[in-house]
Design an enzyme around this catalytic site. Structure first.
Site, PDB file in Angstrom:
ATOM      1  N   ASP A 156       0.813  -1.220   0.000  1.00 16.81           N
ATOM      2  CA  ASP A 156       0.000   0.000   0.000  1.00 16.81           C
ATOM      3  C   ASP A 156       0.845   1.268   0.000  1.00 16.81           C
ATOM      4  O   ASP A 156       0.393   2.315   0.434  1.00 16.81           O
ATOM      5  CB  ASP A 156      -0.935   0.002   1.215  1.00 16.81           C
ATOM      6  CG  ASP A 156      -0.180  -0.100   2.536  1.00 16.81           C
ATOM      7  OD1 ASP A 156       1.046  -0.336   2.503  1.00 16.81           O
ATOM      8  OD2 ASP A 156      -0.809   0.077   3.583  1.00 16.81           O
TER       9      ASP A 156
ATOM     10  N   LYS B   8       4.359   3.431  16.184  1.00 16.07           N
ATOM     11  CA  LYS B   8       3.337   4.455  16.466  1.00 16.07           C
ATOM     12  C   LYS B   8       3.460   5.125  17.847  1.00 16.07           C
ATOM     13  O   LYS B   8       2.543   5.059  18.676  1.00 16.07           O
ATOM     14  CB  LYS B   8       1.940   3.846  16.308  1.00 16.07           C
ATOM     15  CG  LYS B   8       1.694   3.291  14.907  1.00 16.07           C
ATOM     16  CD  LYS B   8       0.246   2.895  14.706  1.00 16.07           C
ATOM     17  CE  LYS B   8      -0.024   2.441  13.291  1.00 16.07           C
ATOM     18  NZ  LYS B   8       0.474   1.170  12.884  1.00 16.07           N
TER      19      LYS B   8
ATOM     20  N   ASP C  80       2.198   6.553   1.767  1.00 16.95           N
ATOM     21  CA  ASP C  80       1.478   5.352   2.176  1.00 16.95           C
ATOM     22  C   ASP C  80       0.004   5.688   1.908  1.00 16.95           C
ATOM     23  O   ASP C  80      -0.504   6.674   2.435  1.00 16.95           O
ATOM     24  CB  ASP C  80       1.787   5.202   3.676  1.00 16.95           C
ATOM     25  CG  ASP C  80       0.853   4.279   4.407  1.00 16.95           C
ATOM     26  OD1 ASP C  80      -0.155   3.855   3.830  1.00 16.95           O
ATOM     27  OD2 ASP C  80       1.143   3.982   5.578  1.00 16.95           O
TER      28      ASP C  80
HETATM   29  P1  GTP Z   1      -5.436  -0.941   8.244  1.00 18.36           P
HETATM   30  O1  GTP Z   1      -6.454  -1.915   8.785  1.00 18.36           O
HETATM   31  O2  GTP Z   1      -6.091   0.258   7.604  1.00 18.36           O
HETATM   32  O3  GTP Z   1      -4.369  -0.572   9.228  1.00 18.36           O
HETATM   33  O4  GTP Z   1      -4.678  -1.687   7.020  1.00 18.36           O
HETATM   34  P2  GTP Z   1      -3.913  -3.112   6.951  1.00 18.36           P
HETATM   35  O5  GTP Z   1      -4.720  -4.197   7.535  1.00 18.36           O
HETATM   36  O6  GTP Z   1      -3.538  -3.307   5.512  1.00 18.36           O
HETATM   37  O7  GTP Z   1      -2.623  -2.906   7.834  1.00 18.36           O
HETATM   38  P3  GTP Z   1      -1.274  -2.135   7.516  1.00 18.36           P
HETATM   39  O8  GTP Z   1      -1.550  -0.882   6.750  1.00 18.36           O
HETATM   40  O9  GTP Z   1      -0.525  -2.025   8.769  1.00 18.36           O
HETATM   41  O10 GTP Z   1      -0.510  -3.174   6.569  1.00 18.36           O
HETATM   42  C1  GTP Z   1       0.764  -2.926   6.055  1.00 18.36           C
HETATM   43  C2  GTP Z   1       0.943  -3.806   4.836  1.00 18.36           C
HETATM   44  O11 GTP Z   1       0.841  -5.173   5.174  1.00 18.36           O
HETATM   45  C3  GTP Z   1      -0.098  -3.548   3.744  1.00 18.36           C
HETATM   46  O12 GTP Z   1       0.540  -3.612   2.498  1.00 18.36           O
HETATM   47  C4  GTP Z   1      -1.069  -4.704   3.884  1.00 18.36           C
HETATM   48  O13 GTP Z   1      -1.620  -5.053   2.619  1.00 18.36           O
HETATM   49  C5  GTP Z   1      -0.171  -5.812   4.418  1.00 18.36           C
HETATM   50  N1  GTP Z   1      -0.888  -6.710   5.330  1.00 18.36           N
HETATM   51  C6  GTP Z   1      -1.480  -6.376   6.504  1.00 18.36           C
HETATM   52  N2  GTP Z   1      -2.040  -7.454   7.082  1.00 18.36           N
HETATM   53  C7  GTP Z   1      -1.799  -8.503   6.231  1.00 18.36           C
HETATM   54  C8  GTP Z   1      -2.156  -9.898   6.260  1.00 18.36           C
HETATM   55  O14 GTP Z   1      -2.796 -10.386   7.171  1.00 18.36           O
HETATM   56  N3  GTP Z   1      -1.747 -10.653   5.197  1.00 18.36           N
HETATM   57  C9  GTP Z   1      -1.028 -10.155   4.132  1.00 18.36           C
HETATM   58  N4  GTP Z   1      -0.699 -10.982   3.151  1.00 18.36           N
HETATM   59  N5  GTP Z   1      -0.686  -8.841   4.085  1.00 18.36           N
HETATM   60  C10 GTP Z   1      -1.070  -8.027   5.110  1.00 18.36           C
END
Ligand code: GTP
Length: 375
Positions: A122, A173, A232
């Site tokens: 992302d 954070k 981001d």
């Molecule tokens: P928020 O719920 O809005 O915080 O988003 P998020 O669940 O994607 O969490 P975050 O932004 O912290 O994730 C950082 C990166 O890790 C992003 O690119 C997500 O797509 C990826 N990511 C987060 N959780 C997972 C997961 O359970 N599996 C996989 N494959 N990727 C994940």
């Protein structure tokens, strides 16, 4: 360890693992129906931008760490591969693994021979991955994090460095006042295979909270600072910002000589088959997806409209994100920060206050005047 990455004709054997799962709660309701990596940036999925950058960096092999739903949606998009070999590493069924679990799950695909690149799916970053690899090799690090300077680091992982670029502390954070520096984790890492020994198997793991602080304590975590473009897209305002930033970059500006009796205020970006009615004003900073239809006397600016949406006569859209197939009636007013999920229908004369979110496929027939409501 023995590093045996090979570089031939600008190509490298460095593998990239992209994290494309998770909930994307902050981008709901649009993330209910697509992973963040498929959000369109100037009408092109973020993942496509990432693939292009990987190819530019000579990378040939990509592993996508996905949820079941994300895999299906990515395959449907038919993103040009430009020679990339793509494999999928699936999370456990209906069980997200966080930011560390998917790395452990991909262990066999990644292999144990050499360091590998990990990218959060992302982020939009104009970054030279080979430079981070150089730092990683020079420092004999176990993990090297790309670090970026931001004004407010409180929403990110924050690193404190020694003069030799070793990360002394890594805090996820922290409250703004307690953040040791403004250098944040940009979601781009080089990891050595030994990292697999630090990530427990079969459960959700946060690499930022559970692994990086431990590596920092052991003196095996390094930082690589870069200054180029980095965003981001995890929050709606940031998603609009990256679209604005790229619209401003003159190299990407297309000339909009379409036949319309409306007025186009550059910079704007239109995909194929966009129709704009009489007396409408589109832009500045409007990104309209494929087949978007704008009626007469519409005002739309600082907004991103996903494909196939219809915005009818005399409506105003300012600072909003409009999902796929949304139909907006006449004399509708959509204010800043609103997000309309896919297939939403807004009836004539409705006003949405600031930051109202409408869930996918909802029909809205009355105004929502309370800011930040979720319907
Ligand atoms: P928020 O719920 O809005 O915080 O988003 P998020 O669940 O994607 O969490 P975050 O932004 O912290 O994730 C950082 C990166 O890790 C992003 O690119 C997500 O797509 C990826 N990511 C987060 N959780 C997972 C997961 O359970 N599996 C996989 N494959 N990727 C994940």
């Amino acid at each position: 360890m023995n590093i045996n990455l090979q570089v031939k004709n600008g190509e490298t054997s460095l593998k990239a693992l992209i994290l494309v799962g998770g909930f994307g709660t902050r981008l709901r309701p649009l993330s209910c129906t697509r992973p963040k990596a498929l959000f369109p940036i100037l009408n092109k999925p973020l993942l496509q931008w990432t693939f292009e950058r990987l190819v530019k960096n000579g990378i040939r092999e990509v592993i996508l760490a996905v949820s079941h739903q994300a895999e299906i949606l990515i395959k449907q998009q038919k993103i040009p591969k430009n020679g990339l070999k793509i494999t999928y590493s699936r999370d456990l069924f209906k069980k997200p693994l966080g930011t560390g679990g998917p790395i452990k799950k991909a262990e066999k695909l990644v292999g144990r021979d050499s360091p590998f690149l990990v990218l959060n799916g992302d982020i939009f970053a104009d970054i030279d991955y080979k430079e981070i690899l150089k730092t990683h090799e020079k420092k004999k690090a176990l993990a090297t994090i790309a670090l970026h300077n931001v004004k407010d680091p409180s929403r990110y992982g924050v690193a404190e460095l020694t003069k030799e670029n070793r990360i002394k502390t890594f805090v996820e954070k922290p409250p703004r006042k307690l953040a040791p520096t403004n250098l944040i984790n940009a979601g781009v890492y080089i990891l050595s295979p030994k990292i697999f020994e630090y990530i427990p198997q079969g459960r959700k793991v946060s690499i930022e909270r559970e692994v990086f602080p431990k590596l920092a304590e052991e003196g095996r975590l390094y930082g690589h600072i870069f200054d180029d473009l980095w965003i981001d897209i995890g929050e709606p305002e940031e998603f609009l910002e990256i679209n604005r930033t790229l619209l401003n970059s003159t190299a990407l500006l297309q000339k909009h000589k379409m036949r319309t009796r409306g007025k186009i205020e550059e910079p704007v970006a239109f995909d194929k088959n966009v129709l704009i009615g009489e007396e409408s004003v589109v832009g500045p900073y409007a990104v309209l997806g494929r087949n978007v239809t704008i009626g007469n006397n519409v005002y739309i600016k600082d907004s991103v409209v996903f494909p196939n949406a219809v915005i009818s006569d005399f409506s105003i859209v300012n600072g909003a994100i409009i999902g796929e197939n949304v139909v907006i009636g006449k004399k509708v007013k959509i204010n800043r920060g609103c997000i309309l999920g896919d297939n939403v229908k807004i009836e004539d004369n409705v006003t949405l206050a600031n930051r109202v979110s409408i869930c996918p496929a909802k029909e809205v027939s009355e105004s929502v005047l309370k800011p930040k409501c979720v319907i």
